[in-house]
Design an enzyme around this catalytic site. Structure first.
Site: not given
Length: 645
Positions: A180, A226
């Site tokens: 992830h 991110h």
């Protein structure tokens, strides 16, 4: 406890200006740890009882400025049970090839062992012990036999078994080692983005890499970061090149790249160009249509697969929260240096409220509508081999199985936990043909992880973990994927794949009978003296080790047990046995940890490992331990016995 008159020089203590007529000394091995006096000087002056001879081999610890404490250096010695077995399977202190072969088949349960393998074992041990000269290197004495049992040649999982699961079934029939936010080096909010954690994950056998792709500041190139955080970006092309170079170092089975796409159509076209130029013929690209059934890992060896949703317009995507955007509330930071205990599954079956809305996965809405493909670069859409999709409606609609196409669905750990209480059977049925990806909840900004068992017990193939962190949940993940030769694909148990005569499937909430019982004996451990500084655990004495042994599995099987604590011993010999009844041994992972007792602070970490119960070798085995980050220690290991009854 006793008060005695002590001459410091009798005990190797330096002369002291302090009064020495009476010292309070602890010497009772039966005294419990909680009953020790807490005064620091009393604790530090625990020495042998009077008239006990000081051994030639000893270790000295300095206490304050005036005293030195000497401890006997323990020698790694075969436990009594091992000596008894040697006597039983040897003649006049000598174990021949025939004797060892009988031991391998009867005690180690290696029914297929040959005499040639027994001779190879003897040769290996005697090469390691060059100082032995036993009948021209054709037999073992007790020392060499113990060296074999406690050596690298005798691991708990067979090194020669390799990939042995059937790899010809569709991808949906396998648990897949999944990362992830694979590009993050640390926490989810402010760490650097890099290709380094991607490389590290691939070298550990991870087969699913996630990349969040965004326009750069000038909107003319693509970066990986991110979104909505302070993470520093890395160029997409750098990540792609590193994946190409390292994808098949640990395993030749396919690597899936899941893309979280936040791009305009012109940048989607650029991504398509970068991907095709980087991977070339290695890229598996079936076209823009959804697959009717997933191909097998065997047919996709050394291939790269792209998985994402049919992309939507960039402006629409900007307005939707990412799956990892921090939600309100505080994240719970790991309480211990080596991570929190694996969360319990016993309270996981909450009821799913049909009014609850699914969070948008991967930062975009996934409604399959015509609008989503109106402004899509066609070359980008053709890259997508595994389509991610979330139909309109609630969760039950999302879990409907389409006989004409397969897809990937993503749920957060919270969504799956909540849904499993109401729709457990529907989830199992969905995962028989389709792929379910589970990802960490948004509050895990510290890159911690969750209990993977709730996903695996419902058939979820991609239980996505933050691989850059460490902790008990990640250790369990690493343990599961030590199975099947560490190739990153583990065949799901048959009960998750089969349907009954009336098309019924397993209900994960059903109470099941015990299938087997695993008996685990912990004989002893060694290696800390060589792999750690001698004052790492205690500045004033050798360490006080204890071991924790248990099972990570379905709720009925999960448990942890603990040995006694042995004081002042670098080579603890616990000699304790535990039993673990297992209802679902196919999903069970054996957890092993060693800690050093510390009265005044948190206990120190001394090593860990997790092993798939389905692949444990019976008999007496040497179990190497790993660091918190999963790196194998050079010397630290336990001698253990495994038996199924």
């Amino acid at each position: 406890m006793c008060k005695v008159k002590v001459n410091p020089t009798d005990w190797g203590l330096a002369p002291t200006p302090f009064p020495t007529t009476v010292l309070e000394l602890l010497h009772s091995p039966t005294q419990s740890l909680k009953d020790r006096p807490t005064h620091p000087q009393i604790l530090r002056l625990r020495v042998p009882i009077p008239n006990e001879p000081i051994p030639m081999s000893k270790q000295t610890y300095r206490v304050c400025f005036c005293f030195r404490r000497r401890f006997k250096l323990a020698i790694s010695e075969a436990p009594p049970e091992i000596k008894a077995l040697f006597d039983q399977y040897s003649e006049n202190g000598i174990m021949t090839v025939d004797n060892l072969h009988r031991f391998l088949t009867e005690v180690q349960k290696e029914e297929k062992a040959t005499k040639e393998e027994a001779q190879a074992t003897i040769d290996h041990c005697l090469r390691e012990l060059k100082h032995l000269n036993i009948f021209h290197r054709k037999v073992l004495n007790l020392e060499a036999f113990f060296k074999y049992l406690f050596g690298d040649i005798n691991p708990p999982i067979s090194p020669s078994i390799g990939v042995h699961h059937d790899m010809s079934a569709p991808l949906s029939h396998y648990f897949i080692y999944t990362g992830h936010n694979s590009y993050l080096t640390g926490n989810q909010l402010s760490s650097d983005c890099s290709d380094v954690p991607i490389i590290q994950a691939l070298h550990r056998g991870v087969r699913v890499i996630e990349l969040d792709i965004w326009p750069n500041s000038t909107k003319d190139d693509v970066e990986v970061l991110h979104g909505g955080t302070l993470t520093t970006p890395v160029e997409l092309i750098k990540c792609l090149k590193s994946i190409k170079e390292h994808a098949f170092v640990a395993s030749e089975y396919p690597v899936v790249i899941t893309l979280e796409d936040h791009l305009t159509p012109d940048l989607q076209a650029k991504v398509a160009q970068l991907v095709t130029q980087t991977f070339g013929d290695v890229l598996f690209s079936p076209g823009s249509e959804c697959l009717k059934e997933f191909p097998s890992p065997e047919s996709l060896k050394k291939r790269i697969i792209i998985s994402t949703k049919p992309p939507q317009e960039y402006l629409e995507a900007k307005a939707v929260k990412s799956e990892n955007d921090p939600k309100s509330g505080k994240t719970q930071v790991d309480e211990e240096a080596w991570g929190q205990e694996v969360p319990d599954l016993k309270g996981a079956n909450m009821v799913y409220d049909k009014q609850d809305e699914l969070e948008e996965e991967d930062g975009n809405g996934e409604e399959d509508n015509d609008k989503s493909s109106q402004h899509v670069a066609p070359e980008y859409k053709r890259l997508i081999a595994i389509h991610a999709g979330k139909p309109k409606g609630g969760l039950l609609e999302c879990l409907k199985v389409d006989p004409d196409k397969v897809r990937r669905l993503s749920l957060s750990e919270q969504q799956l936990e909540k849904a499993s209480g109401t729709y457990g059977k529907e989830i199992v049925r969905f995962t028989q043909r389709n792929i379910l990806r589970v990802y960490p909840k948004g509050t895990r900004v510290d890159s911690s992880n969750y209990n993977p068992m709730i996903g695996w017990s419902h058939g979820a193939q991609m239980v996505a973990f933050n691989m850059q962190g460490y902790g008990r949940s990640l250790w369990v993940m690493q343990g599961m994927f030590r199975a099947n030769g560490g190739c990153g694909y583990v065949k799901k148990p048959d009960f998750l794949l089969k349907t009954g005569p009336h098309n019924e499937v397993l209900d994960p909430k059903d109470k099941l009978p015990v299938k087997t019982t695993l008996k685990v004996k912990v004989y002893m451990g060694e290696g800390w003296y060589y792999d750690f500084k001698h004052t790492h655990f205690d500045a004033y004495s050798p360490p006080d080790f204890y071991a924790r042994v248990g099972i990570a599995g379905v709720a009925a099987d999960s448990v942890m047990k603990k040995t006694k604590t042995l004081e002042d011993d670098w080579i603890p010999a616990w000699d304790e046995e535990f039993e673990f009844p297992l209802t679902v041994p196919e999903l069970a992972v054996l957890r092993i940890e060693v800690h050093e007792y510390d009265m005044s602070e948190k206990d120190d970490f001394g090593g860990q490992t997790c092993l798939p119960v389905s692949e444990l070798r019976k008999g007496i085995r040497a179990v190497p331990l790993h660091s918190r980050k999963g790196d194998k220690y050079k010397s630290v290991k336990l001698l253990m016995h495994f038996e199924f009854v």
